[in-house]
Design a protein around this motif. Sequence first.
Motif, mmCIF file in Angstrom:
data_model
loop_
_atom_site.group_PDB
_atom_site.id
_atom_site.type_symbol
_atom_site.label_atom_id
_atom_site.label_comp_id
_atom_site.label_asym_id
_atom_site.label_seq_id
_atom_site.Cartn_x
_atom_site.Cartn_y
_atom_site.Cartn_z
ATOM 1 N N ALA A 83 2.283 0.356 -4.622
ATOM 2 C CA ALA A 83 1.015 1.071 -4.760
ATOM 3 C C ALA A 83 0.527 1.589 -3.404
ATOM 4 C CB ALA A 83 -0.031 0.154 -5.396
ATOM 5 N N GLN A 84 0.682 0.782 -2.366
ATOM 6 C CA GLN A 84 0.290 1.189 -1.023
ATOM 7 C C GLN A 84 1.032 2.465 -0.604
ATOM 8 O OE1 GLN A 84 -1.814 -0.442 1.474
ATOM 9 N NE2 GLN A 84 -1.472 1.488 2.557
ATOM 10 N N SER A 86 2.622 4.618 -2.637
ATOM 11 C CA SER A 86 2.385 5.726 -3.574
ATOM 12 C C SER A 86 1.106 6.473 -3.262
ATOM 13 C CB SER A 86 2.334 5.201 -5.016
ATOM 14 O OG SER A 86 1.142 4.462 -5.259
ATOM 15 N N SER A 87 0.121 5.791 -2.715
ATOM 16 C CA SER A 87 -1.141 6.447 -2.372
ATOM 17 C C SER A 87 -0.965 7.407 -1.205
ATOM 18 C CB SER A 87 -2.204 5.395 -2.032
ATOM 19 O OG SER A 87 -3.458 6.001 -1.821
ATOM 20 N N ALA A 250 4.335 6.425 -10.468
ATOM 21 C CA ALA A 250 4.712 7.224 -9.297
ATOM 22 C C ALA A 250 5.490 8.462 -9.707
ATOM 23 C CB ALA A 250 5.534 6.380 -8.326
ATOM 24 N N SER A 253 3.352 11.415 -10.640
ATOM 25 C CA SER A 253 2.285 11.711 -9.666
ATOM 26 C C SER A 253 1.853 13.166 -9.693
ATOM 27 C CB SER A 253 2.752 11.365 -8.242
ATOM 28 O OG SER A 253 2.913 9.988 -8.066
ATOM 29 N N PRO A 264 -1.772 4.439 -7.641
ATOM 30 C CA PRO A 264 -1.725 3.008 -7.323
ATOM 31 C C PRO A 264 -2.516 2.159 -8.304
ATOM 32 C CG PRO A 264 -3.029 4.221 -5.691
ATOM 33 C CD PRO A 264 -2.327 5.233 -6.527
ATOM 34 N N ARG A 265 -3.637 2.677 -8.776
ATOM 35 C CA ARG A 265 -4.427 1.916 -9.754
ATOM 36 C C ARG A 265 -3.669 1.789 -11.070
ATOM 37 N NH1 ARG A 265 -8.803 4.941 -7.218
ATOM 38 N NH2 ARG A 265 -10.243 3.487 -6.210
ATOM 39 N N ILE A 268 -0.758 -0.913 -10.671
ATOM 40 C CA ILE A 268 -1.185 -2.308 -10.605
ATOM 41 C C ILE A 268 -1.847 -2.760 -11.913
ATOM 42 C CG2 ILE A 268 -2.804 -3.894 -9.480
ATOM 43 C CD1 ILE A 268 -2.189 -2.457 -6.871
ATOM 44 N N TRP A 433 -5.918 4.498 -1.092
ATOM 45 C CA TRP A 433 -5.766 3.122 -1.593
ATOM 46 C C TRP A 433 -4.998 2.359 -0.523
ATOM 47 C CZ3 TRP A 433 -2.717 -0.949 -2.918
ATOM 48 C CH2 TRP A 433 -3.239 -1.861 -3.842
ATOM 49 N N ASN A 434 -5.721 1.550 0.251
ATOM 50 C CA ASN A 434 -5.124 0.972 1.454
ATOM 51 C C ASN A 434 -5.398 -0.520 1.541
ATOM 52 O OD1 ASN A 434 -4.022 0.500 3.966
ATOM 53 N ND2 ASN A 434 -5.446 1.797 5.088
#
Length: 515
Positions: A83-84, A86-87, A250, A253, A264-265, A268, A433-434
């Motif tokens: 997710a990290q 992909s953002s 992803a 996207s 990312p949301r 997860i 999204w970090n």
Amino acid sequence: MSDYTEVDKKQDMQILHSMGYAQELERRMSQFSNFAVSFSIICILSGGINSLAQATSGAGGAAIGIGWPLGCFISFVFAVAMAQISSAYPTAGGLYHWGSILGNRFTGWLTAWFNLLGLVTVLGAINVGTYYFFMGSFGTPYFGLEDTTMTRIVFLAIITGAQALVNHMGIGLTAKLTDFSGYLIFVTAILLALVCLAAADTYEISRLFTFSNYSGETGGNVWPQTSGTWVFLLGLLLPIYTITGYDASAHTSEETVKAAHSVPRGMISSVLWAALFGYIMLCSFVLMIPDMDEAAKQGWNVFFWAMDAQVNPIIKDVLYLAIFVSQWLCGLATVTSVSRMIFAFSRDGGLPASKALSKVSPTYRTPVAAIWTGSILAVLFVWGSSLVSIGDTPVYTIVVSCTVIFLFFSFAIPITLGLSAWGTSKWDKMGPWNLGEGMFKLFAILSIVAMVLIFVLGIQPPNDWALYITVGFLIVTGIIWFAFENRRFRGPPIGDEVARRQAEIAAAEKAVGEA
């Protein structure tokens, strides 16, 4: 999606342009749709049911009560780390780009091949699972069908063709169906749990935390005779096999609005909700089982055996119909995922016939050739591998046991590269999204440890041939890379190449009506 403004759209396109790509696909997926496509592929009503014997014929109740949350956590650490990334890099075929950007051409190319092989084989495996569920629920009891290779392949060709046709007709229709799938899985899982609890003779909660060893003949030979510790660890493959496919967030996207936030949301949340509802559903099923020892003997037939024994026939058939539809929609979402991977890799010349495979239909705004190619390959894989055996084991069974290894390898490569790339010129800008450096590196290290565990578990008997298949694949890919692809394949555009592509980007967008 009334909250998706022109400013949002321009920002999504600018991110894509900055990576050297045109907005050829159509952004019709909301944040919920991005979640739903991953949740649909995870589909607890598919893997959670079709692979249930790995628990009930393994460590018994504890394989669900304790093993399910533990296995889901293993998948969760991958999802968080991905997710990290992909953002920061929200593109179709995300894993391939991450592997290239955070590493080099070779790591990106290797990631693409691992992911692509995993996706094609998992599409075949999902639809084979749907076939066997249909045969057990309706095919044999109501239509008198026999399980033959021809019946299996005809069934697969029909349902996979229907999945490809829906994908062909546009992401709007696909998103509506996967949105529906998300709700259907939620509702059906809860209804199944309530029916199981209502049909249970007693609520023996302790069986959820009772360790057994049903390996060997006592468990229908689902697992060879082994120790209690090993049979519990092998049971972790049930949740690990089930909670995968969240990379679909992803892969879609470029069709998702506000992708840097939504992807990312979606990734997860799909893992978390699947883990929770799967746990409720499977725990309820274990409580309904009239006798755990007898259930273990049923092997792969345990779900139908318990439902036949405990549940009203009409209610049972209604649930079976909802589960069957959910499983078909799971395959539908998988076609979406595999086709976007083929499209993205071909866009940079990574596959034979790349020009055709990367072409987007101006009418439907979908990669039509990629959709049908991925679907046909999945059916051909099942057909060909079902006809060949090594010893007494069909090649299909051996390759499917490698599928999760291939998929998780494709997850692990960019995550591992991210450890050293963080803060360098390769990855100097984080997405909105970090997690922060410390948390990302923690989850990255946990992902590497989890990858080692998955590989070790994945090559244990009866899947010991998976080791030779995986090593053989690595050798073949190495030969292909150094003999051919190293000189030919350039990878995704970087640096000045991005600027040089701007005219091509404008032309490509005009061709599909975006500009």
